[in-house]
Write a protein that holds these residues in place. Structure first.
Motif, PDB file in Angstrom:
ATOM      1  N   VAL A   1      -7.725   3.595   2.912  1.00  0.00           N
ATOM      2  CA  VAL A   1      -7.689   2.457   1.966  1.00  0.00           C
ATOM      3  C   VAL A   1      -9.136   2.444   1.360  1.00  0.00           C
ATOM      4  O   VAL A   1     -10.010   2.701   2.201  1.00  0.00           O
TER       5      VAL A   1
ATOM      6  N   PHE B   1       0.840  -1.247   0.152  1.00  0.00           N
ATOM      7  CA  PHE B   1       0.095  -0.030  -0.082  1.00  0.00           C
ATOM      8  C   PHE B   1       0.706   1.186  -0.015  1.00  0.00           C
ATOM      9  O   PHE B   1       0.508   2.348  -0.736  1.00  0.00           O
TER      10      PHE B   1
ATOM     11  N   LEU C   1      -4.353  -4.700   5.335  1.00  0.00           N
ATOM     12  CA  LEU C   1      -5.068  -3.414   5.383  1.00  0.00           C
ATOM     13  C   LEU C   1      -6.481  -3.915   4.868  1.00  0.00           C
ATOM     14  O   LEU C   1      -6.788  -4.423   4.003  1.00  0.00           O
TER      15      LEU C   1
ATOM     16  N   PRO D   1     -10.580  -2.018   3.399  1.00  0.00           N
ATOM     17  CA  PRO D   1     -11.090  -0.703   3.214  1.00  0.00           C
ATOM     18  C   PRO D   1     -11.752   0.172   4.383  1.00  0.00           C
ATOM     19  O   PRO D   1     -12.105  -0.402   5.527  1.00  0.00           O
TER      20      PRO D   1
END
Length: 61
Positions: free
Chosen positions: A58, A7, A43, A45
């Motif tokens: 995210v 990410f 991770l 959302p």
């Protein structure tokens, strides 16, 4: 889901995986306000990642 190291690269917060590993290991990255030292942290959302004064959330595809 996406891993923290991936990410950071995708969000252009770091240049590459080596830099991601370094900043995470040094405790410079926060996930949802907590210091995260696991590069493989999953991770989801809605999670917020903060590094170097920048926060990115995210999102779903």
């Amino acid at each position: 889901m996406i891993r923290l190291g991936q990410f950071l690269k995708l969000a252009n917060l770091v240049e590459d995986g080596a830099q991601a590993r370094e900043v995470i290991q040094h405790g410079l990255v926060k996930v949802n306000g907590q210091v995260e030292e696991a590069r493989g942290k999953q991770l989801h959302p809605g999670d917020t990642v903060s590094f170097n004064g920048v926060s990115v959330q995210v999102a779903r595809d």
